[in-house]
Design a protein around this motif. Structure first.
Motif, PDB file in Angstrom:
ATOM      1  N   ARG A 140       5.018  -1.610  14.780  1.00  0.00           N
ATOM      2  CA  ARG A 140       3.855  -1.969  13.895  1.00  0.00           C
ATOM      3  C   ARG A 140       3.019  -2.755  14.616  1.00  0.00           C
ATOM      4  O   ARG A 140       3.173  -3.840  14.871  1.00  0.00           O
ATOM      5  CB  ARG A 140       4.312  -2.329  12.658  1.00  0.00           C
ATOM      6  CG  ARG A 140       3.525  -2.270  11.399  1.00  0.00           C
ATOM      7  CD  ARG A 140       4.042  -2.543  10.125  1.00  0.00           C
ATOM      8  NE  ARG A 140       4.758  -1.430   9.624  1.00  0.00           N
ATOM      9  CZ  ARG A 140       5.884  -1.460   8.842  1.00  0.00           C
ATOM     10  NH1 ARG A 140       6.354  -2.756   8.655  1.00  0.00           N
ATOM     11  NH2 ARG A 140       6.745  -0.326   8.370  1.00  0.00           N
ATOM     12  N   ALA A 192       4.774   8.585  12.083  1.00  0.00           N
ATOM     13  CA  ALA A 192       3.576   9.247  11.377  1.00  0.00           C
ATOM     14  C   ALA A 192       3.132   8.086  10.343  1.00  0.00           C
ATOM     15  O   ALA A 192       2.096   7.644  10.338  1.00  0.00           O
ATOM     16  CB  ALA A 192       3.800  10.478  11.055  1.00  0.00           C
ATOM     17  N   SER A 193       4.250   7.705   9.625  1.00  0.00           N
ATOM     18  CA  SER A 193       3.974   6.829   8.372  1.00  0.00           C
ATOM     19  C   SER A 193       3.477   5.544   8.897  1.00  0.00           C
ATOM     20  O   SER A 193       2.607   5.152   8.132  1.00  0.00           O
ATOM     21  CB  SER A 193       5.034   6.632   7.576  1.00  0.00           C
ATOM     22  OG  SER A 193       5.805   8.158   7.069  1.00  0.00           O
ATOM     23  N   ASP A 206       8.426  11.632  11.470  1.00  0.00           N
ATOM     24  CA  ASP A 206       7.898  11.015  10.279  1.00  0.00           C
ATOM     25  C   ASP A 206       7.835   9.888  10.098  1.00  0.00           C
ATOM     26  O   ASP A 206       6.675   9.282   9.324  1.00  0.00           O
ATOM     27  CB  ASP A 206       9.041  12.070   9.225  1.00  0.00           C
ATOM     28  CG  ASP A 206       8.150  12.157   7.952  1.00  0.00           C
ATOM     29  OD1 ASP A 206       7.079  11.928   8.027  1.00  0.00           O
ATOM     30  OD2 ASP A 206       9.052  12.550   7.045  1.00  0.00           O
ATOM     31  N   VAL A 207       8.848   8.897  10.500  1.00  0.00           N
ATOM     32  CA  VAL A 207       8.764   7.308  10.332  1.00  0.00           C
ATOM     33  C   VAL A 207       7.473   6.945  11.083  1.00  0.00           C
ATOM     34  O   VAL A 207       6.755   6.255  10.536  1.00  0.00           O
ATOM     35  CB  VAL A 207      10.018   6.946  10.745  1.00  0.00           C
ATOM     36  CG1 VAL A 207       9.896   5.256  10.769  1.00  0.00           C
ATOM     37  CG2 VAL A 207      11.364   7.378   9.915  1.00  0.00           C
ATOM     38  N   GLU A 220      -5.150   9.177   6.393  1.00  0.00           N
ATOM     39  CA  GLU A 220      -4.358  10.060   5.670  1.00  0.00           C
ATOM     40  C   GLU A 220      -3.136  10.708   6.545  1.00  0.00           C
ATOM     41  O   GLU A 220      -3.144  11.012   7.563  1.00  0.00           O
ATOM     42  CB  GLU A 220      -5.085  11.198   5.002  1.00  0.00           C
ATOM     43  CG  GLU A 220      -4.410  12.074   4.027  1.00  0.00           C
ATOM     44  CD  GLU A 220      -5.017  13.286   3.912  1.00  0.00           C
ATOM     45  OE1 GLU A 220      -4.612  14.439   3.296  1.00  0.00           O
ATOM     46  OE2 GLU A 220      -6.362  13.637   4.044  1.00  0.00           O
ATOM     47  N   TYR A 221      -1.869  10.574   5.722  1.00  0.00           N
ATOM     48  CA  TYR A 221      -0.911  11.391   6.452  1.00  0.00           C
ATOM     49  C   TYR A 221      -0.321  12.486   5.529  1.00  0.00           C
ATOM     50  O   TYR A 221      -0.491  12.655   4.195  1.00  0.00           O
ATOM     51  CB  TYR A 221       0.458  10.165   6.241  1.00  0.00           C
ATOM     52  CG  TYR A 221       1.966  10.856   5.995  1.00  0.00           C
ATOM     53  CD1 TYR A 221       2.280  11.006   7.371  1.00  0.00           C
ATOM     54  CD2 TYR A 221       2.524  11.364   5.231  1.00  0.00           C
ATOM     55  CE1 TYR A 221       3.854  11.591   7.280  1.00  0.00           C
ATOM     56  CE2 TYR A 221       3.671  11.821   4.939  1.00  0.00           C
ATOM     57  CZ  TYR A 221       4.335  11.872   6.032  1.00  0.00           C
ATOM     58  OH  TYR A 221       5.724  12.689   6.061  1.00  0.00           O
ATOM     59  N   GLN A 222      -0.029  13.430   6.175  1.00  0.00           N
ATOM     60  CA  GLN A 222       0.283  14.875   5.447  1.00  0.00           C
ATOM     61  C   GLN A 222       1.677  15.468   6.004  1.00  0.00           C
ATOM     62  O   GLN A 222       1.520  15.669   7.508  1.00  0.00           O
ATOM     63  CB  GLN A 222      -0.822  15.820   5.544  1.00  0.00           C
ATOM     64  CG  GLN A 222      -1.027  16.242   4.152  1.00  0.00           C
ATOM     65  CD  GLN A 222      -2.194  17.277   4.284  1.00  0.00           C
ATOM     66  OE1 GLN A 222      -2.928  17.678   5.425  1.00  0.00           O
ATOM     67  NE2 GLN A 222      -2.764  17.905   3.117  1.00  0.00           N
ATOM     68  N   ASP A 223       2.505  15.567   5.411  1.00  0.00           N
ATOM     69  CA  ASP A 223       3.613  16.237   6.051  1.00  0.00           C
ATOM     70  C   ASP A 223       3.458  17.721   5.961  1.00  0.00           C
ATOM     71  O   ASP A 223       4.089  18.532   5.153  1.00  0.00           O
ATOM     72  CB  ASP A 223       4.947  15.962   5.166  1.00  0.00           C
ATOM     73  CG  ASP A 223       6.504  16.443   5.738  1.00  0.00           C
ATOM     74  OD1 ASP A 223       6.464  16.655   7.053  1.00  0.00           O
ATOM     75  OD2 ASP A 223       7.329  16.328   5.132  1.00  0.00           O
ATOM     76  N   SER A 230      -0.151   6.002   9.802  1.00  0.00           N
ATOM     77  CA  SER A 230      -1.096   6.101   8.852  1.00  0.00           C
ATOM     78  C   SER A 230      -1.204   4.811   8.064  1.00  0.00           C
ATOM     79  O   SER A 230      -2.233   4.228   7.650  1.00  0.00           O
ATOM     80  CB  SER A 230      -0.220   7.003   7.923  1.00  0.00           C
ATOM     81  OG  SER A 230      -0.974   7.223   6.659  1.00  0.00           O
ATOM     82  N   GLY A 231       0.081   4.159   7.686  1.00  0.00           N
ATOM     83  CA  GLY A 231       0.135   2.991   6.927  1.00  0.00           C
ATOM     84  C   GLY A 231      -1.021   1.645   7.673  1.00  0.00           C
ATOM     85  O   GLY A 231      -1.749   1.058   7.051  1.00  0.00           O
TER      86      GLY A 231
END
Ligand SMILES: [Zn+2]
Ligand SMILES: [Zn+2]
Length: 245
Positions: free
Chosen positions: A110, A149-150, A146-147, A159-162, A153-154
């Motif tokens: 991060r 991408a989140s 997914d982790v 914006e994050y979209q699954d 995004s954070g």
């Protein structure tokens, strides 16, 4: 007076901040950054170019890797890139995340990985992870893409979209040859219902890109629904054989 005190505190804090050293995430030597300079030189190879289609590390005088030049690279993806290449301690880190149930390791990146991406790519409208089949998620407990991408995004407030789903379980791409890879993932991804990505710029996130086949199949599904530019963002890419040590 108060402003002087505040200034002093700020100076002191800056001093502490800059002098603080922690263990490098990859080699455990003390470093000022989460990944030390030697590891960055070794695993990110900043002196090398990247193929501007699949993100593979290539020699100085080239724009694309041999595969992409021969038309074997991704077709629907605008381009892909990666922070490092898949070897040594960088590969171990990714494997520890995926196969030894340590997704928290990604949290150490991060502030690092997001900073790198935003400096190298146009900001997207949305960040979408490469999906994992539900049977694999049931086994592993999480999808590392997914982790990641989140986290992006954070950190970046994007914006994050699954948005995609994998409609069948596929064999791990790393165990297959080029032709088998294509057959393995062909038609494996679809856009979820009620997701609108028309005209949107997308960062498509995965952990590793080798031939770009998986990213490209996802990009195909996104293009079919009107996505504009699709950038593949990964932690590791391949390296052209001729440069491999
Ligand atoms: Zn290191
Ligand atoms: Zn390439």
């Amino acid at each position: 007076m108060l402003s002087q005190i505040l200034h002093r505190i700020k100076e002191g804090a800056a001093l502490i901040w800059y002098e603080q050293e922690e263990e490098c995430l990859l080699c455990s030597n003390l470093a000022k950054e989460i990944i030390c300079q030697s590891c960055r030189d070794l695993y990110f190879r900043p002196e090398l170019n990247r193929c501007n289609t699949c993100g593979k590390l290539i020699g100085d005088n080239k724009i694309r890797c041999s595969d992409c030049q021969e038309g074997k690279g991704p077709k629907c993806l605008t381009r892909a890139t990666a922070l490092g290449h898949y070897s040594g301690a960088w590969k171990d880190l990714i494997q520890n995340v995926k196969f030894r149930g340590q997704p928290y390791l990604l949290a150490y990146l991060r502030g690092y990985v997001d900073d790198w991406v935003i400096k190298n790519f146009p900001p997207p409208d949305v960040i979408i992870p490469v999906p994992m089949h539900h049977s694999r998620i049931a086994q592993r407990g999480f999808n590392q893409a997914d982790v990641l991408a989140s986290i992006l995004s954070g950190q970046l407030g994007i914006e994050y979209q699954d948005a995609l789903y994998r409609n069948r379980a596929t064999t791990a791409q790393t165990s297959l040859g080029r032709h088998e890879r294509l057959n393995n993932v062909q038609g494996a991804f679809s856009l979820k219902k009620d997701v609108d990505i028309k005209g949107r710029i997308i960062w498509l996130v995965d952990d590793v890109v080798t031939t770009g086949t998986t990213l490209d199949e996802c990009a195909k599904a996104l293009r079919e629904h009107g996505a504009s530019d699709i950038y593949g963002i990964c932690l590791a890419a391949g390296i052209e054989e001729i440069l491999e040590k």
